[in-house]
Design a protein around this motif. Structure first.
Motif, short mmCIF file in Angstrom:
data_model
loop_
_atom_site.label_atom_id
_atom_site.label_comp_id
_atom_site.label_asym_id
_atom_site.label_seq_id
_atom_site.Cartn_x
_atom_site.Cartn_y
_atom_site.Cartn_z
N LEU A 5 0.83 -1.20 0.00
CA LEU A 5 0.00 0.00 0.00
C LEU A 5 0.86 1.24 0.00
O LEU A 5 2.07 1.17 0.22
CB LEU A 5 -0.94 0.00 1.21
N THR A 6 0.23 2.37 -0.26
CA THR A 6 0.95 3.65 -0.27
C THR A 6 1.02 4.22 1.14
O THR A 6 0.23 3.85 2.02
CB THR A 6 0.25 4.66 -1.18
N GLN A 7 1.92 5.15 1.33
CA GLN A 7 2.08 5.79 2.62
C GLN A 7 0.80 6.53 3.02
O GLN A 7 0.36 6.46 4.16
CB GLN A 7 3.26 6.74 2.59
N SER A 8 0.19 7.22 2.07
CA SER A 8 -1.03 7.97 2.39
C SER A 8 -2.19 7.03 2.75
O SER A 8 -2.96 7.32 3.67
CB SER A 8 -1.42 8.90 1.25
N ASP A 9 -2.31 5.90 2.07
CA ASP A 9 -3.34 4.92 2.40
C ASP A 9 -3.09 4.35 3.80
O ASP A 9 -4.02 4.18 4.59
CB ASP A 9 -3.38 3.81 1.35
N PHE A 10 -1.83 4.08 4.10
CA PHE A 10 -1.48 3.58 5.44
C PHE A 10 -1.86 4.59 6.51
O PHE A 10 -2.45 4.25 7.54
CB PHE A 10 0.00 3.23 5.50
N GLN A 11 -1.54 5.87 6.27
CA GLN A 11 -1.86 6.91 7.24
C GLN A 11 -3.37 7.05 7.44
O GLN A 11 -3.85 7.20 8.56
CB GLN A 11 -1.27 8.26 6.80
N ASP A 12 -4.12 6.99 6.34
CA ASP A 12 -5.57 7.16 6.41
C ASP A 12 -6.27 6.00 7.13
O ASP A 12 -7.33 6.19 7.71
CB ASP A 12 -6.17 7.30 5.00
N HIS A 13 -5.70 4.81 7.06
CA HIS A 13 -6.33 3.62 7.63
C HIS A 13 -5.39 2.86 8.57
O HIS A 13 -5.43 1.64 8.65
CB HIS A 13 -6.79 2.69 6.50
N MET A 14 -4.56 3.59 9.29
CA MET A 14 -3.51 2.98 10.10
C MET A 14 -4.07 1.95 11.09
O MET A 14 -3.54 0.84 11.20
CB MET A 14 -2.70 4.02 10.86
N LYS A 15 -5.11 2.29 11.82
CA LYS A 15 -5.66 1.37 12.81
C LYS A 15 -6.08 0.06 12.16
O LYS A 15 -5.75 -1.03 12.65
CB LYS A 15 -6.84 1.98 13.55
N ASN A 16 -6.78 0.14 11.03
CA ASN A 16 -7.24 -1.08 10.34
C ASN A 16 -6.06 -1.94 9.89
O ASN A 16 -6.07 -3.16 10.03
CB ASN A 16 -8.12 -0.73 9.15
N GLU A 26 -0.47 -10.43 9.15
CA GLU A 26 -0.14 -9.92 7.82
C GLU A 26 1.17 -9.15 7.85
O GLU A 26 1.59 -8.64 8.89
CB GLU A 26 -1.24 -8.99 7.30
N THR A 27 1.82 -9.06 6.71
CA THR A 27 2.99 -8.21 6.53
C THR A 27 2.58 -7.08 5.61
O THR A 27 1.96 -7.31 4.57
CB THR A 27 4.15 -9.00 5.90
N LEU A 28 2.89 -5.86 5.99
CA LEU A 28 2.56 -4.69 5.18
C LEU A 28 3.82 -4.15 4.52
O LEU A 28 4.87 -4.05 5.17
CB LEU A 28 1.96 -3.58 6.04
N TYR A 29 3.73 -3.81 3.26
CA TYR A 29 4.80 -3.12 2.55
C TYR A 29 4.27 -1.75 2.18
O TYR A 29 3.32 -1.64 1.41
CB TYR A 29 5.23 -3.89 1.29
N VAL A 30 4.85 -0.72 2.78
CA VAL A 30 4.38 0.64 2.59
C VAL A 30 5.37 1.38 1.70
O VAL A 30 6.53 1.57 2.09
CB VAL A 30 4.22 1.36 3.95
N THR A 31 4.91 1.78 0.51
CA THR A 31 5.77 2.56 -0.38
C THR A 31 5.76 4.01 0.09
O THR A 31 4.74 4.50 0.59
CB THR A 31 5.30 2.48 -1.84
N ARG A 32 6.87 4.66 -0.08
CA ARG A 32 6.99 6.04 0.38
C ARG A 32 7.16 6.95 -0.82
O ARG A 32 7.43 6.51 -1.92
CB ARG A 32 8.16 6.15 1.35
N SER A 33 7.03 8.23 -0.60
CA SER A 33 7.08 9.19 -1.69
C SER A 33 8.50 9.43 -2.18
O SER A 33 9.47 9.23 -1.45
CB SER A 33 6.47 10.51 -1.23
N LYS A 34 8.58 9.81 -3.41
CA LYS A 34 9.82 10.19 -4.10
C LYS A 34 10.86 9.07 -4.06
O LYS A 34 10.58 7.94 -4.38
CB LYS A 34 10.36 11.50 -3.54
N ASP A 35 12.07 9.37 -3.65
CA ASP A 35 13.17 8.41 -3.71
C ASP A 35 13.39 7.67 -2.38
O ASP A 35 14.46 7.14 -2.15
CB ASP A 35 14.47 9.12 -4.10
N ARG A 36 12.40 7.64 -1.54
CA ARG A 36 12.53 6.99 -0.24
C ARG A 36 12.23 5.51 -0.38
O ARG A 36 11.37 5.09 -1.13
CB ARG A 36 11.60 7.64 0.76
#
Length: 104
Positions: A5-16, A26-36
């Protein structure tokens, strides 16, 4: 199964998402913005057993216990041989052959 998922999606639904990690391992892979670099979120128990396996001496009981737990958690595949399978005689013969070879 892992969730990407994206960083913004993770932030919006962090508790879930954190509930998914805790309740369903589950294992979550959170993509970050730009070159991070992306980050992974795993349960504390999974991390504990991964660290124990990594720190244990090769071939030690500690490593074997950690490996078994990681198999139980679904992190590692279960590659153990089934002694009671149809090829039981073949299983035992492999040890006879190795003993004969080492004696000769």
């Amino acid at each position: 199964m892992a969730i990407a998922l994206t960083q913004s999606d993770f932030q919006d639904h962090m508790k879930n998402y954190l509930d998914e990690v805790e309740d369903y391992d589950e294992t979550l892979y959170v993509t970050r913005s730009k070159d991070r670099s992306a980050v992974a979120v795993i349960s504390q128990e999974k991390l504990k057993w991964l660290e124990r396996a990594a720190k244990a001496p090769i071939g030690s009981l500690d490593q074997a216990v950690a490996r078994d737990k990681l198999i139980e958690l679904g992190v590692l595949p279960d590659d153990s041989q089934n002694v009671y399978a149809d090829n039981e005689q073949e299983f035992w013969d492999q040890f006879k052959n190795s003993v004969r070879t080492s004696i000769n």
